[in-house]
Design a protein around this motif. Structure first.
Motif, PDB file in Angstrom:
ATOM      1  N   TYR A 115      54.086 -82.503  54.383  1.00 35.42           N
ATOM      2  CA  TYR A 115      53.777 -83.902  54.449  1.00 35.42           C
ATOM      3  C   TYR A 115      52.996 -84.347  55.643  1.00 35.42           C
ATOM      4  O   TYR A 115      52.335 -85.269  55.460  1.00 35.42           O
ATOM      5  CB  TYR A 115      55.054 -84.619  54.592  1.00 35.42           C
ATOM      6  N   LEU A 122      58.629 -91.912  48.983  1.00 34.88           N
ATOM      7  CA  LEU A 122      58.196 -90.805  49.720  1.00 34.88           C
ATOM      8  C   LEU A 122      56.733 -90.798  50.198  1.00 34.88           C
ATOM      9  O   LEU A 122      56.017 -90.803  51.359  1.00 34.88           O
ATOM     10  CB  LEU A 122      58.323 -89.478  49.238  1.00 34.88           C
ATOM     11  N   LEU A 150      50.230 -83.850  45.800  1.00 36.13           N
ATOM     12  CA  LEU A 150      51.440 -83.599  46.368  1.00 36.13           C
ATOM     13  C   LEU A 150      52.559 -83.367  45.291  1.00 36.13           C
ATOM     14  O   LEU A 150      53.505 -82.558  45.373  1.00 36.13           O
ATOM     15  CB  LEU A 150      51.810 -84.725  47.313  1.00 36.13           C
ATOM     16  N   ILE A 182      54.618 -91.436  53.859  1.00 35.99           N
ATOM     17  CA  ILE A 182      53.332 -90.558  54.190  1.00 35.99           C
ATOM     18  C   ILE A 182      52.099 -91.393  54.545  1.00 35.99           C
ATOM     19  O   ILE A 182      51.297 -91.085  55.444  1.00 35.99           O
ATOM     20  CB  ILE A 182      53.101 -89.459  52.970  1.00 35.99           C
ATOM     21  N   ARG A 215      58.368 -78.501  53.871  1.00 37.56           N
ATOM     22  CA  ARG A 215      57.873 -79.814  53.286  1.00 37.56           C
ATOM     23  C   ARG A 215      57.568 -80.604  54.273  1.00 37.56           C
ATOM     24  O   ARG A 215      56.478 -81.365  54.118  1.00 37.56           O
ATOM     25  CB  ARG A 215      59.352 -80.246  52.637  1.00 37.56           C
ATOM     26  N   TYR A 216      58.294 -80.779  55.395  1.00 43.12           N
ATOM     27  CA  TYR A 216      57.658 -81.618  56.468  1.00 43.12           C
ATOM     28  C   TYR A 216      56.395 -81.397  57.037  1.00 43.12           C
ATOM     29  O   TYR A 216      55.422 -82.172  57.115  1.00 43.12           O
ATOM     30  CB  TYR A 216      58.621 -81.421  57.647  1.00 43.12           C
ATOM     31  N   LEU A 232      61.173 -88.544  58.217  1.00 41.47           N
ATOM     32  CA  LEU A 232      60.921 -87.501  57.474  1.00 41.47           C
ATOM     33  C   LEU A 232      61.243 -86.019  57.929  1.00 41.47           C
ATOM     34  O   LEU A 232      61.607 -85.386  57.360  1.00 41.47           O
ATOM     35  CB  LEU A 232      59.417 -87.471  57.167  1.00 41.47           C
ATOM     36  N   PHE A 261      52.632 -92.578  57.894  1.00 35.90           N
ATOM     37  CA  PHE A 261      53.467 -91.621  58.590  1.00 35.90           C
ATOM     38  C   PHE A 261      53.825 -91.866  60.035  1.00 35.90           C
ATOM     39  O   PHE A 261      55.025 -91.430  60.423  1.00 35.90           O
ATOM     40  CB  PHE A 261      52.443 -90.200  58.415  1.00 35.90           C
TER      41      PHE A 261
END
Length: 422
Positions: free
Chosen positions: A281, A404, A344, A408, A277-278, A418, A411
């Motif tokens: 992202y 979230l 996403l 992002i 997931r990271y 995150l 970021f």
């Protein structure tokens, strides 16, 4: 981690080449047509396109991105799903299209009806064109590019000849159909040469089509509504003349969105396969930066060359379009970033959130468009699009998973948090 591999760059370039030729070809020939038939009749073509945009949305029933994701992950399984739901899309299209055509027959003039019938045929071939999704997902967009350019060339030539010989306006329905028909037939022929799958229609595919799509169909319908509501409002509150001028402004101010779409579509196939997931992202944050840079460059070009383009291509009858172009260019920037955020949510299978979000966006779009157009007419239409796209990108996205998407978007400031969480 680089998000742009050689294959992704190549696929993106093929998509951009196709769209670039399509857009520039359509701009030049459409401007030729627009001068020929005038803003009012040009608005009738735009109205037909708007109405059948809803038909396409309902026919796909929210499954376009699901189909793309499925093919990206497992081409064989995705292909069976594409083919297995083909007949279902035919039925859905007829159910949605026939009432609109009947309404045009009862309440519009003959020319609008003819354009509506032609647009219906074009929309049918687009909704049956599963080959575009398949080719994009397996990074074979060069096939789409080549055959679409052939279809476009035939359509542009027919439009040019119709205007050159000053034929009746109704003949302009022919290139509307050709634009979709020829690419569909060529892609089908190429696909059938390399694939042995026969048409199938399994019950569990139909159930999944409606089940998986039900959460997204309201979302995609809402997207169609809030992107097209401005055109509908203009036609209702002003006239088809204003709609024709607005359609020109949209063509010049937003047509370059294909650049963003090409890059996003190509990169997404890699993001969908990413298990961390990271990392996904981080890839999305980099993709956002690419979209921002490209979009700002295009807006600057619109500021420099926009007025000249309107005067040169469309003439004095469409002069009011220039004031709208920069506004719509900024709206396209927001739309591109919004597309990334939406994908996403699809990757995380947050379909319920997407559905609820887009319903709220659509509901907010109605009063915003009505008030802005009622007060400011054409300029209000452009501002309403920008406001709606901005709200969709920010306010309506930032409630997801405790902000979230906000994190992002910014970021560098949330990178560590995150990373530790995902």
């Amino acid at each position: 981690m680089s998000i742009l591999s050689k294959k992704i760059i190549s696929n993106s370039l093929w998509m951009m080449i196709e769209k670039c030729i399509s857009i520039f070809g359509l701009i030049f020939v459409t401007s030729y047509v627009a001068k020929y038939i005038g803003p009012s009749n040009f608005g009738k073509i735009a109205l037909a396109a708007t109405l059948f945009g809803f038909v396409q949305t309902l026919t796909w029933f929210g499954n376009q991105e699901i189909l793309f994701k499925r093919v990206s992950r497992n081409p064989k399984s995705g292909l069976k799903y594409l083919i297995g739901t083909q007949n279902l899309r035919k039925i859905l299209f007829l159910v949605c299209a026939l009432p609109i055509l009947f309404g045009l027959y009862l309440y519009s003039d003959f020319l609008t009806l003819i354009f509506g019938i032609a647009t219906a045929f074009a929309a049918y071939f687009i909704t049956q064109d599963v080959y575009t999704i398949y080719n994009n997902a397996i990074l074979h967009s060069y096939i789409n590019a080549i055959v679409n350019m052939i279809g476009l060339g035939a359509a542009l030539l027919s439009r040019y000849l119709i205007v050159l010989f000053e034929m009746n306006y109704t003949f302009l329905a022919i290139p509307i159909v050709i634009t979709a028909l020829i690419p569909f037939l060529l892609k089908k022929y190429i696909f059938n040469k390399s694939q042995q799958l026969k048409p199938i229609s399994l019950a569990h595919y139909r159930k999944y089509y409606f089940g998986a799509g039900s959460a997204l169909v309201l979302s995609t319908l809402a997207v169609t509504l809030y992107t097209q509501v401005t055109s509908l409002m203009l036609a209702a509150l002003t006239s088809t003349r204003e709609l024709g001028v607005y359609a020109v402004a949209v063509t010049l101010g937003m047509s370059w969105a294909f650049i963003n779409t090409s890059i996003i579509t190509s990169v997404l196939s890699k993001i969908y396969r990413e298990k961390s997931r990271y990392q996904s992202y981080m890839m999305i944050a980099k993709l956002n930066l690419v979209i921002i840079i490209i979009s700002l460059l295009m807006v600057i070009m619109l500021a420099i060359f926009g007025q000249w383009a309107v005067n040169f291509l469309y003439g004095n009858a469409y002069q009011d379009a220039y004031e709208l172009i920069l506004i719509l260019g900024l709206a396209t920037l927001c739309s591109g970033l919004g597309t990334v955020a939406a994908r996403l949510l699809v990757k995380e299978e947050s379909y319920r959130y997407i559905s609820r979000k887009m319903i709220f966006v659509a509901i907010s779009a109605l009063p915003i468009s009505y008030i802005m157009i009622y007060l400011f007419e054409l300029k209000g239409a452009a501002y309403s699009v920008m406001i709606i796209e901005l709200l969709s990108l920010t306010v309506f996205n930032y409630f997801y998973k405790n902000g979230l998407i906000f994190k992002i978007h910014f970021f560098p400031f949330f990178k560590n948090s995150l990373k530790s969480k995902y």
